[in-house]
Design a protein around this motif. Structure first.
Motif, PDB file in Angstrom:
ATOM      1  N   ASP A   1      20.623   9.896 -11.229  1.00  0.00           N
ATOM      2  CA  ASP A   1      21.843   9.181 -10.827  1.00  0.00           C
ATOM      3  C   ASP A   1      22.556   8.542 -12.017  1.00  0.00           C
ATOM      4  O   ASP A   1      23.782   8.474 -12.044  1.00  0.00           O
ATOM      5  CB  ASP A   1      21.523   8.101  -9.788  1.00  0.00           C
TER       6      ASP A   1
ATOM      7  N   ASP B   1      25.476  11.052 -11.608  1.00  0.00           N
ATOM      8  CA  ASP B   1      26.201  10.483 -10.476  1.00  0.00           C
ATOM      9  C   ASP B   1      27.114   9.357 -10.951  1.00  0.00           C
ATOM     10  O   ASP B   1      27.395   8.419 -10.218  1.00  0.00           O
ATOM     11  CB  ASP B   1      25.231   9.988  -9.402  1.00  0.00           C
TER      12      ASP B   1
ATOM     13  N   GLY C   1      24.310  19.874  -2.276  1.00  0.00           N
ATOM     14  CA  GLY C   1      25.074  20.296  -1.108  1.00  0.00           C
ATOM     15  C   GLY C   1      26.422  19.606  -1.136  1.00  0.00           C
ATOM     16  O   GLY C   1      26.825  19.040  -2.151  1.00  0.00           O
ATOM     17  N   ILE C   2      27.092  19.611  -0.010  1.00  0.00           N
ATOM     18  CA  ILE C   2      28.422  18.995   0.054  1.00  0.00           C
ATOM     19  C   ILE C   2      28.340  17.496  -0.216  1.00  0.00           C
ATOM     20  O   ILE C   2      29.252  16.905  -0.789  1.00  0.00           O
ATOM     21  CB  ILE C   2      29.116  19.291   1.413  1.00  0.00           C
ATOM     22  N   HIS C   3      27.227  16.858   0.158  1.00  0.00           N
ATOM     23  CA  HIS C   3      27.084  15.408   0.005  1.00  0.00           C
ATOM     24  C   HIS C   3      27.039  14.964  -1.454  1.00  0.00           C
ATOM     25  O   HIS C   3      27.321  13.816  -1.760  1.00  0.00           O
ATOM     26  CB  HIS C   3      25.837  14.911   0.760  1.00  0.00           C
ATOM     27  N   ASN C   4      26.658  15.855  -2.366  1.00  0.00           N
ATOM     28  CA  ASN C   4      26.581  15.475  -3.780  1.00  0.00           C
ATOM     29  C   ASN C   4      27.197  16.546  -4.687  1.00  0.00           C
ATOM     30  O   ASN C   4      26.702  16.808  -5.777  1.00  0.00           O
ATOM     31  CB  ASN C   4      25.139  15.147  -4.182  1.00  0.00           C
ATOM     32  N   ARG C   5      28.279  17.123  -4.234  1.00  0.00           N
ATOM     33  CA  ARG C   5      28.965  18.191  -4.968  1.00  0.00           C
ATOM     34  C   ARG C   5      29.360  17.739  -6.383  1.00  0.00           C
ATOM     35  O   ARG C   5      29.188  18.478  -7.339  1.00  0.00           O
ATOM     36  CB  ARG C   5      30.214  18.623  -4.201  1.00  0.00           C
TER      37      ARG C   5
ATOM     38  N   ARG D   1      22.147  25.545  -1.015  1.00  0.00           N
ATOM     39  CA  ARG D   1      23.237  25.163  -0.103  1.00  0.00           C
ATOM     40  C   ARG D   1      24.603  25.202  -0.790  1.00  0.00           C
ATOM     41  O   ARG D   1      25.597  24.756  -0.224  1.00  0.00           O
ATOM     42  CB  ARG D   1      22.970  23.777   0.468  1.00  0.00           C
TER      43      ARG D   1
ATOM     44  N   ASP E   1      25.832  24.538   8.933  1.00  0.00           N
ATOM     45  CA  ASP E   1      25.057  23.610   8.112  1.00  0.00           C
ATOM     46  C   ASP E   1      26.043  22.590   7.551  1.00  0.00           C
ATOM     47  O   ASP E   1      26.898  22.924   6.732  1.00  0.00           O
ATOM     48  CB  ASP E   1      24.381  24.401   6.981  1.00  0.00           C
ATOM     49  N   ILE E   2      25.933  21.345   7.995  1.00  0.00           N
ATOM     50  CA  ILE E   2      26.923  20.345   7.575  1.00  0.00           C
ATOM     51  C   ILE E   2      26.817  19.997   6.093  1.00  0.00           C
ATOM     52  O   ILE E   2      27.732  19.402   5.535  1.00  0.00           O
ATOM     53  CB  ILE E   2      26.841  19.058   8.424  1.00  0.00           C
ATOM     54  N   ASP E   3      25.717  20.368   5.446  1.00  0.00           N
ATOM     55  CA  ASP E   3      25.580  20.082   4.019  1.00  0.00           C
ATOM     56  C   ASP E   3      25.872  21.311   3.156  1.00  0.00           C
ATOM     57  O   ASP E   3      25.706  21.275   1.952  1.00  0.00           O
ATOM     58  CB  ASP E   3      24.190  19.524   3.708  1.00  0.00           C
TER      59      ASP E   3
ATOM     60  N   CYS F   1      27.808  23.595   0.907  1.00  0.00           N
ATOM     61  CA  CYS F   1      28.933  23.361   0.003  1.00  0.00           C
ATOM     62  C   CYS F   1      29.559  24.707  -0.337  1.00  0.00           C
ATOM     63  O   CYS F   1      28.960  25.514  -1.047  1.00  0.00           O
ATOM     64  CB  CYS F   1      28.461  22.658  -1.263  1.00  0.00           C
TER      65      CYS F   1
END
Length: 195
Positions: free
Chosen positions: A59, A63, A90-94, A128, A151-153, A155
């Protein structure tokens, strides 16, 4: 990848092993927080560093709003990075995935050594992340099918989807015996010669 083959440790619980390997590499030097200038007067805080080795949590390096210039500045000062806690992407941490791809590219170009703990193997980290074409193969659209089962995650990102193969390849190569031996040879070439 197994510990015997390199420094890529799957499972986050291997943090103790990562710190142990970091301390082996720095030898008798005491690691301390350091600050290095990276680009145009910007400074980067390194949580722990000694003997050409820097230790970061994922992070703190991927991040945050850092880019290639920051990473190049880091590797002007350090030849080894210990990176704790690489997650699956995934999409949450693209955005963090983009930074990680950039970090790996800079490390590879600088022939730096990577020690890390990761949630999964290099391939699984990016499973993902897909291109638009891949997403259409995985989830073909039909009038009778709802998007609710997607799959909501997942990307869907062409740039990241194409870059992931290069990153997986480089992570695998950076963990190979040949790469490690080349890294050691480069360090020997740079060390002051005794007469």
């Amino acid at each position: 990848m197994q510990a015997e083959k390199g420094y890529y440790f799957v499972e986050m619980k291997n943090t103790g092993l990562l710190k142990e390997k970091f301390h082996q590499l720095i030898g008798s030097e005491k690691p301390d927080p350091q600050v290095v200038e990276v680009v145009m007067g910007r400074k980067l805080e390194i949580p722990l560093a000694a003997n050409g080795c820097a230790y970061f949590h994922f992070d703190d390096l991927c991040d945050r709003p850092l880019g290639a210039a920051d990473y190049f500045g880091l590797f002007k000062n350090f030849h080894t990075l210990a990176l704790e806690g690489i997650p699956k992407f995934g999409i949450h941490n693209r955005t963090a995935a983009y930074r990680f791809v950039t970090l790996v590219d800079v490390m590879y170009e600088n022939k730096a050594r990577l020690l890390c703990t990761a949630e999964a193997s290099p391939v699984e980290l990016f499973e993902r992340i897909v291109t638009v074409a891949d997403a259409q193969k995985i989830y073909p659209r039909s009038s009778s099918r709802s998007q609710k089962t997607d799959d909501i995650d997942l990307c869907v990102d062409n740039e990241l989807g194409f870059a992931k193969e290069r990153t997986i390849s480089r992570l695998t190569e950076m963990n190979s015996r040949e790469y490690m031996e080349q890294h050691e040879a480069n360090l020997q070439d740079k060390s002051p010669q005794t007469v």
